[in-house]
Structure formats: structure tokens, C-alpha cells
Design a protein around this motif. Sequence first.
Motif: not given
Length: 657
Positions: A501-508, A520-524
Amino acid sequence: MNLLEIILYNRDGDTRRVKFVPGELNVVTGGSATGKSALLDIVDFCLGRETATMPVGPVVDTVAWYALLVQIGNNRVFVGRPAPRIGRSSSRQAMLEIGNSSLGVPSFDELTVNADADGVRQQLSRLIGIEEIVNEGVAAGTSFATNLGHAILLCLQGQGEIDDKNVLFHRQSDSNIKQAIQNTLPYFLGAIPADQALKRQNLLSLKRELRRVEAEIRTVEKLNVDVEVDLRSLMNEAYARGLITSNDASDRNEMLALLRMALQVRRSSLVLDDDGQASRRAELEGERDRLRRELRDIGEQRTLLQHQEASEAGYQEAVTAGVSRLRSIDLIPHDSNDDSSEVCPICNSHLEHRDPTVADLRQTLDQMSAQLRRVNGAKPRRVAALESLESEAARVRQSLRGVEQTLEQFLSEDRAASEMRRNMQAQAFTQGRIDLFLGKLNQSDNESFVQLQERAGAIREAINQLESELDPEEEREQLTSRLNVVGLDMTAYANRLELEHRGANVRLDLKRLTVVADIATGPAPLYRIGSGENWVGYHLAVHLALHRYFVRQRRPVPHFLMLDQPTQAYYPSEVARLSGEAESDTDRAAVRRLYRLMLDVVTDPLLQGQLQIIVCDHANLSEAWFQKSVRHNWREGQKLIPNEWIARAAELQDDAQ
């Protein structure tokens, strides 16, 4: 705060010093079972944890004191913790020394307990700049103050934590710890300024006080609403218990008067000579048993005589019949000679066999008559004996009935005494209820009730004032903004580590305390992302991003990050662990990416050399930049606990046995 040294003292006073360089990447590399993982446990224990989690074995067997030398600004701090006593895993004793840059490591003889675990955390919290912000605990009505112990949770990643998809922070699996991290992380991020935190603390205290006062008001209101019903119920209870002679009352004052009268009743004391009664009862029970035995003996004697009488009657009947048959002998004259025995006395013919002689028959008749007379002579004596036994049995029965009636009376008295005791206890219970209720009633007078309402009003006003000064929406926005900043670094680090999932927004995700990749399909969330390599990578990304933020924003969090075996997934075999080189090019590239990222973060010019990263690992890359970061290489016999310490401990153990 950076770590300068971990110091171990054995019982002979020898020291083992593991030094680190502040503001740099420090790698402790080595094979299995060399003591690398124990370093994190020692740091955790020295910084105030009560439970020592060092593995049982050479470390626990040989070390008498654990210690740290740390750098906080221009100060140096020595923290020592004596090892828990044998058989125990926790201790609160500590030694704390604060000095300038010249503060060194004391000798074994200079070690002394001068603080406890809480004192260590309080002193270090002040040096770091942690304000004592009170937070609401997990259990209702509980609270805790932010301190170094909560900041340390953000600085350590144990071997079993760094690749756990469900646990992001140190000791997060403990529900209390998880709640503490969720409550304190906004403060450590700076989303809640100190003055707002203080106001929030006051607001929390006031709300707690308001709940207490409102509970008292509800109690008083309920008391006043139901007072007539409660008074009448208590009055009827007192009447039923015999504490008052009437339950006729028309208003509250009359009921109160009757209840106060019930309180004045002195319960009669039941004095029983239990010891005397028991003695007398025992005597009577013995007498009853003796009389029963005597009556049984008489019965047996009477039965024997009756059997004898019955058997003699049959014998008498048989003898009487024999005598009657022999009476015909009297028809023969007494002067007949003995020769007649050969001649029939009827037909005078000669008999082939000789009959008994008249003399013989007469002798038999005489004997049977004598026996019959003896039987008849014994009968009056037996009748007299039976009459005597009947008389004795009647006397014994009479005595037995008397004793049994007395015992029955005792039993009846016992039942009455028991009932009296129950009545006395019931009366006492009722008097207690009356006394308690009247006491509450006195407290619920109008003056007290008004004071409680005024107190609640003042608290509500203070709460409204504080809530108007606090802006939850602003706090949420501040927190979201800071988490977004941290998330930018997390996203960049995930890309560098080439994670899934690199390239996706990553957050805490602070609510769930996990990493989330927005795809794209939602939070992972992390626990739905596969592969141990991704779990380690996302752990590293979030902790590097957080510590970069803490350092740049000068937040009161120790500026060190300690990781235990972040590349363990790439060293599945013992051969690889001994060599320090991953077995495949792919794994070597992944390990290189992890360490290169750590090195780049710690050397970030924006951090000004304030962040220190300590890694205990199998990895031992050959690149020069990596080797420059290796502080200790525990291979070829090198390890945390020297062999001579282990040998000496074994000798002492043998001597003790």
C-alpha cells in the motif's frame, strides 16, 4: 533525554558498561542468546517500571544492580535500581543522582538507595519538562497524572511488539496502558497546551465533585419524598418487634416520637446458666438411660418366667395323664405275689412274655405323682415372682416418665430461649435501622439541603466558565493537524520501505491506536495488512515519524527510540543470525532500507543531532555507513554478561548447596 550508558554491577562489585553515542544511530549486533533483548528491559526497569522483565538466566543470576547514565540537556542523571530479591520480580527501590556533565558512574560501594520508582519518574519528568496533567482513568472515578512512564511507552519497541499487527506501542496490550496512551499522546503531540490541560484537569475535578454533590442532593430529595412512607414502615416494624406498644400515629411528629421511644427501649437480657443446665440435663439423660436399661432387664426376666410357666404346663399335663392311666393299678390287691406277672389277671391264662409287676407299676406311679406334686408346688412361687416383676416394672416406668417429662421441659425452655434471642436480635436490627434513618433525616433539614444546592450551583457555574474557555472542536482540529503532519512522514517512510500500500496516505488512528493506510477501497488498518515485513515496516514508520515530530517541536518526550530486533523476519536461520547477513538479496535489500531510513532520520539536519536510535539486532551489514553505527558486536564469545560473571555465580550457587 539520550542514553549514555547501561551499567550492570555484579555481587562482587564488578561492572559491565554498555556505552552509546547520543544523537546517533547505535547498533548492538550479535548472535542469539547474547543478552541484546535484555537491554530494553533494563532501560524500562531503570526508568521507573516496578516489575523487572529481564529474562531469567545469566542476567538475573549475576546482576546485583542495574543502572543508566542519561543526558538531559546539560545535565547528567544516574539512575540505579537494585535487583529484586531472589524469588521476586518487582522492586520500588532506586538511586537517583543528578549532576552536570562531569557526573560519572559510581562504584559499587557508592551505590545506595535514596529514592523509589515514583520518585525517579517524578524527577526525570520535571527535568524533561512533563507537566503533571491529570487524566481520567479507565475505571470510573479514577485518574492519573502524566509522567515519564507514559512518555517511555512511546520510546520502546520490544522484540514481540515491533512485528505485532495488533499492538503498535510498548505494553499496549494492557487495557490500562492503552487508555493511558490514548489520553496522553495528544498532550505529547502538543495538541493540548499546558494551560488548557490545566483547565481540563480542573474541569475534570469539578465534574467529579458535581457528581458527588448531586448524588447527595438526590439522596436528600428521595429521603424527603418518601419520608412519610419510610417513617410509617419503621413504626410498624418497631410495633411488630415489641419496641412500642402502639402504632397509632396520625402525623410525622407522632411517628418520630414513637420511633424515638423505640430507641429508648432496653432489650431484656436473657441470662441463662448454660453450664448448670447442661450438667443437670446430662444427669437426667443418664438417669433416663439407666431406667430404660432396668425396665428392659425386668421385661427379659418376666419373659423368661412366662416361657418357663408355659413349658411346665405341658409337662404337667403329660404327667397328669400318665398318673391317671396308672391309677387302675389300685384295683390289684397289694398282697399279690410276683408270680402273677406270668398269668393274665383277666382270664388267668399263662402269658408267653412276662408283664411288669404290680410293684413296678406302683413304683412308676409314685414317681410320677411326686413329680406332679413338685410341679404344682413350684407354681405359686413363679406367680409371686411374676407379680414382683410387674410391680418393679411399674415403679421404673413411673420414674422414667418423670425424667422424660423433665427433659421435655428443658427442650421446651431451649426453644423459648432461642426464640427470645431471635427476638432480641430483631429488635436490635430494627433499632439500628431507626437510628440510621433518623440520623439521615437530621442531615436533610432545609438548611443542609439549601447548602448542597448552593454548592452544586457554584460548581455548575465554574464548569460552564471552564467549558466556555475550552474549545473541544479546536482541540480536535489541533490534534488532527498534528497527526496529519506525522502522517506525512509516515507516508514518506512507507514509500521508502516499499511496504504494501505504498503510495497511499498513511496515518495514525489514535482511537484504535493503529496505523491506517487509506487505499481506494477504504481504510486498511495494520491488523488487516498481511506479512511480518509490513508490520515491522509500519511500526518503524510511525515511531520514526512521531519522534521526528517530538524533537522538532521540542515536546517533552525522551529523545531516544529503542528497537529490539526489527529485522528478525529476515533472519530465520541461526546461520544468518551468526553472520549478521540476510540469506537472500531481497532480504538484504529490505534490511538495508530499514537501517538506511533510521540513519537518514537520525542525521536529519532539522533534528540537530538530538534524536538517538538504539537498535539491538542480528543484522551486521558490511556497508561502511552501517559499521560506523555499530557500537557493540557480540559475537565470538562477546555478550552482555561476561563468562567470568557466570562462572563466579555458578561457584557461589554450588557453595550454597
